[in-house]
Design a protein around this motif. Structure first.
Motif, PDB file in Angstrom:
ATOM      1  N   ASN A 193     -16.188 106.758  53.584  1.00 40.89           N
ATOM      2  CA  ASN A 193     -15.885 105.499  53.138  1.00 40.89           C
ATOM      3  C   ASN A 193     -14.420 104.868  53.195  1.00 40.89           C
ATOM      4  O   ASN A 193     -13.499 105.322  53.387  1.00 40.89           O
ATOM      5  CB  ASN A 193     -16.154 105.256  51.461  1.00 40.89           C
ATOM      6  CG  ASN A 193     -17.610 105.453  51.130  1.00 40.89           C
ATOM      7  OD1 ASN A 193     -18.413 104.836  51.670  1.00 40.89           O
ATOM      8  ND2 ASN A 193     -17.845 106.261  50.219  1.00 40.89           N
TER       9      ASN A 193
ATOM     10  N   ALA B 120     -20.944 108.697  47.614  1.00 38.13           N
ATOM     11  CA  ALA B 120     -20.864 107.821  46.347  1.00 38.13           C
ATOM     12  C   ALA B 120     -19.947 107.976  45.541  1.00 38.13           C
ATOM     13  O   ALA B 120     -20.105 108.330  44.582  1.00 38.13           O
ATOM     14  CB  ALA B 120     -22.424 108.167  45.708  1.00 38.13           C
TER      15      ALA B 120
ATOM     16  N   CYS C 193     -22.816  96.449  47.488  1.00 39.12           N
ATOM     17  CA  CYS C 193     -22.565  97.798  47.535  1.00 39.12           C
ATOM     18  C   CYS C 193     -21.279  98.160  46.948  1.00 39.12           C
ATOM     19  O   CYS C 193     -20.256  97.426  47.640  1.00 39.12           O
ATOM     20  CB  CYS C 193     -22.832  98.667  48.892  1.00 39.12           C
ATOM     21  SG  CYS C 193     -24.689  98.338  49.340  1.00 39.12           S
ATOM     22  N   ASN C 194     -20.988  99.126  46.140  1.00 38.51           N
ATOM     23  CA  ASN C 194     -19.798  99.581  45.665  1.00 38.51           C
ATOM     24  C   ASN C 194     -18.568 100.002  46.789  1.00 38.51           C
ATOM     25  O   ASN C 194     -17.477 100.262  46.561  1.00 38.51           O
ATOM     26  CB  ASN C 194     -19.721 100.392  44.461  1.00 38.51           C
ATOM     27  CG  ASN C 194     -20.139  99.743  43.298  1.00 38.51           C
ATOM     28  OD1 ASN C 194     -19.410  98.595  42.951  1.00 38.51           O
ATOM     29  ND2 ASN C 194     -21.042 100.370  42.509  1.00 38.51           N
ATOM     30  N   HIS C 195     -19.036 100.399  47.788  1.00 41.01           N
ATOM     31  CA  HIS C 195     -18.561 100.932  49.021  1.00 41.01           C
ATOM     32  C   HIS C 195     -18.389 100.119  50.093  1.00 41.01           C
ATOM     33  O   HIS C 195     -17.490 100.545  50.913  1.00 41.01           O
ATOM     34  CB  HIS C 195     -18.963 102.335  49.563  1.00 41.01           C
ATOM     35  CG  HIS C 195     -20.177 102.160  50.509  1.00 41.01           C
ATOM     36  ND1 HIS C 195     -20.207 102.802  51.564  1.00 41.01           N
ATOM     37  CD2 HIS C 195     -21.274 101.421  50.110  1.00 41.01           C
ATOM     38  CE1 HIS C 195     -21.496 102.486  52.276  1.00 41.01           C
ATOM     39  NE2 HIS C 195     -21.837 101.446  51.321  1.00 41.01           N
TER      40      HIS C 195
ATOM     41  N   GLN D 293     -24.336 103.565  43.906  1.00 39.28           N
ATOM     42  CA  GLN D 293     -23.501 102.874  45.178  1.00 39.28           C
ATOM     43  C   GLN D 293     -23.839 101.732  45.580  1.00 39.28           C
ATOM     44  O   GLN D 293     -23.130 100.585  45.939  1.00 39.28           O
ATOM     45  CB  GLN D 293     -23.445 103.935  46.616  1.00 39.28           C
ATOM     46  CG  GLN D 293     -22.639 103.349  47.793  1.00 39.28           C
ATOM     47  CD  GLN D 293     -22.933 104.324  48.945  1.00 39.28           C
ATOM     48  OE1 GLN D 293     -23.887 103.986  49.693  1.00 39.28           O
ATOM     49  NE2 GLN D 293     -22.137 105.558  49.020  1.00 39.28           N
ATOM     50  N   ARG D 294     -25.432 101.499  45.702  1.00 39.01           N
ATOM     51  CA  ARG D 294     -26.027 100.392  46.200  1.00 39.01           C
ATOM     52  C   ARG D 294     -26.717  99.695  45.588  1.00 39.01           C
ATOM     53  O   ARG D 294     -27.237  98.189  45.605  1.00 39.01           O
ATOM     54  CB  ARG D 294     -26.998 100.830  47.569  1.00 39.01           C
ATOM     55  CG  ARG D 294     -26.231 101.543  48.663  1.00 39.01           C
ATOM     56  CD  ARG D 294     -27.202 102.209  49.666  1.00 39.01           C
ATOM     57  NE  ARG D 294     -27.417 101.143  50.395  1.00 39.01           N
ATOM     58  CZ  ARG D 294     -26.785 100.662  51.488  1.00 39.01           C
ATOM     59  NH1 ARG D 294     -25.391 101.043  51.451  1.00 39.01           N
ATOM     60  NH2 ARG D 294     -27.309  99.693  52.151  1.00 39.01           N
TER      61      ARG D 294
ATOM     62  N   PHE E 170     -14.311  98.963  47.988  1.00 39.52           N
ATOM     63  CA  PHE E 170     -14.495 100.133  48.011  1.00 39.52           C
ATOM     64  C   PHE E 170     -12.857 100.397  47.340  1.00 39.52           C
ATOM     65  O   PHE E 170     -12.636 101.314  46.560  1.00 39.52           O
ATOM     66  CB  PHE E 170     -14.591 101.076  49.005  1.00 39.52           C
ATOM     67  CG  PHE E 170     -14.541 102.481  48.860  1.00 39.52           C
ATOM     68  CD1 PHE E 170     -15.108 103.132  47.901  1.00 39.52           C
ATOM     69  CD2 PHE E 170     -13.695 103.325  49.764  1.00 39.52           C
ATOM     70  CE1 PHE E 170     -15.269 104.467  47.870  1.00 39.52           C
ATOM     71  CE2 PHE E 170     -13.469 104.431  49.450  1.00 39.52           C
ATOM     72  CZ  PHE E 170     -14.303 105.340  48.502  1.00 39.52           C
TER      73      PHE E 170
END
Lengths: 110, 310
Positions: free
Chosen positions: B212, B177, B35-37, B140-141, B218
């Motif tokens: 976040n 997101a 995930c990007n965060h 995001q995921r 992130f």
């Protein structure tokens, strides 16, 4: 356009009250009250503000309400639909003036 | 740049430990998603997972600690093959056992047994669902995560999770997101409840909205997208002194996959150990005492932004 619009203007918007503080206070109090939860949710009000921001083509408002819409849980689809509402009303408003044009033209024409 | 310690001092606040009530166990950084965060940069290539020997030491610590809540997290905790053993061992030791489930990992083939164990053991499931649309969730995921997550939520509902009177609690977590703060929790919960029920017939108990944390993947995304400074400024500008009182780090201790201790999962990601020195779970005869200091970093502004992160 960069000479006319500076992002910092929005951050320093409060300075507008330096010459007419009472008027500015009334405006900002009113503004704050408008965006409180009421019959409409704060999220719905932010979407309306985003649409109006596009209709009046205010870059400060577009930045502020893009951020506000995302922070209030709206998604890009909803925000795009809101902009289309603004676009439809702006376009419709232009087009409906065509009726005025037609009326005037009819009066002037043989 | 304002430091978190400086902000506390300006507001005449301090952040020290209180009686330790909760234990968070990170069973590894292995995850089927990247995930990007993610503040821990968990992902499919990570090898760090808690082994059975460390788990046994953590269970002994839990026995000594008398924790009112134990929270299992990752990575995707479902990908640690010893998770069922850990759940069975911890179940008698606390009134509230939680699993931060990665829904897509829970939905993978062969996990039906784990789902059954969660239900039988009345484990509270806490699952990520950032948004009510595929575009934000998948951004995001990962691609397809929204649809897979809904499938698993339906399966959990079928087991009784999120259903009134079942005693099986299903809570959702929504992280933004992007580089913006989350919506107010109560309004977002109302909207999630209405839409999940109307559009997908999915039920849940509570929704948590969390900002976040600018660490790990992130933080890298924030820097690459040119959002880092503005995001940090936003966190600092949103500092809420009232949130400091309720911060989770005051009352919990976090144990990493290798058995080392931290004040919270974010300090684990930042490499800030409990009490300023690396301490293994095996070295502590009891949870950290009230009054001990908590390690601080600029990421702490995340937990005090707006209504806070508790």
């Amino acid at each position: 356009m960069a000479e006319y619009y500076d992002r910092k203007d929005l951050l320093n918007f409060g300075e507008i009250g330096s010459e007419a503080p009472e008027l500015a206070k009334k405006f900002f109090d009113y503004y704050g009250e408008v965006f409180q939860e009421g019959e409409l949710t704060a999220r719905e009000k932010a979407l309306i503000a985003l649409a109006v921001a596009h209709a009046v083509q205010c870059p400060y408002c577009i930045e502020a309400y893009t951020q506000a819409c995302l922070e209030k849980g709206s998604n890009l689809g909803e925000m795009t639909e809101a902009v289309h509402v603004a676009c439809a009303i702006k376009g419709g408003a232009a087009l409906v003036h065509g009726m005025q044009m037609r009326r005037l033209a009819a009066k002037l024409s043989m | 740049m304002q430091t978190f310690a400086g902000m506390l001092s300006q507001n005449r606040l301090s952040l020290d430990r209180e009686a330790c009530e909760a234990l968070q166990i990170n069973v590894g950084l292995l995850c089927n998603q990247a995930c990007n965060h993610c503040h821990l940069e968990a992902g499919p290539r990570r090898k760090e997972i808690m082994d059975q020997a460390t788990m046994a030491q953590v269970v002994e610590f839990a026995r000594r600690g008398d924790f009112t809540g134990i929270d299992i997290t990752g990575g995707a905790p479902e990908m640690n093959p010893s998770l069922p053993l850990l759940i069975e061992s911890l179940r008698p030791l606390t009134p509230r056992l939680m699993l931060r489930a990665n829904l897509t990992a829970l939905g993978q083939a062969g996990q039906q047994e784990l789902m059954g164990l969660l239900a039988r053991s009345q484990v509270v499931v806490v699952a990520s669902l950032p948004a009510l649309n595929p575009s934000q969730t998948d951004a995001q995921r990962g691609s397809g995560v929204f649809a897979s997550s809904l499938d698993v939520l339906r399966k959990l509902n079928a087991l009784g999770y999120g259903q009134e009177g079942s005693g099986l609690e299903l809570n959702l977590v929504s992280n933004p997101a992007g580089a913006f703060l989350p919506p107010a929790q109560s309004q977002a919960e109302e909207r999630f409840r209405a839409q999940l029920q109307r559009r997908w017939d999915i039920r849940f108990n509570q929704l948590y909205t969390f900002a976040n944390v600018p660490l790990g993947r992130f933080a890298r995304w924030l820097r690459q997208s040119g959002n880092y400074d503005a995001y940090l400024e936003k966190l600092i500008d949103s500092f809420n002194s009232c949130a400091v009182e309720c911060l989770m780090c005051r009352r919990q201790v976090s144990v990493a996959w290798d058995g080392y201790l931290y004040d919270c999962d974010f300090n684990l990601a930042a490499g800030l150990p409990l009490g300023g020195r690396r301490t293994h779970v095996n070295e502590l005869s009891a949870p950290p005492k009230a009054g001990e200091p908590i390690a601080l970093g600029e990421h702490c502004f995340t937990c005090t932004a707006g209504s806070g992160f508790t």
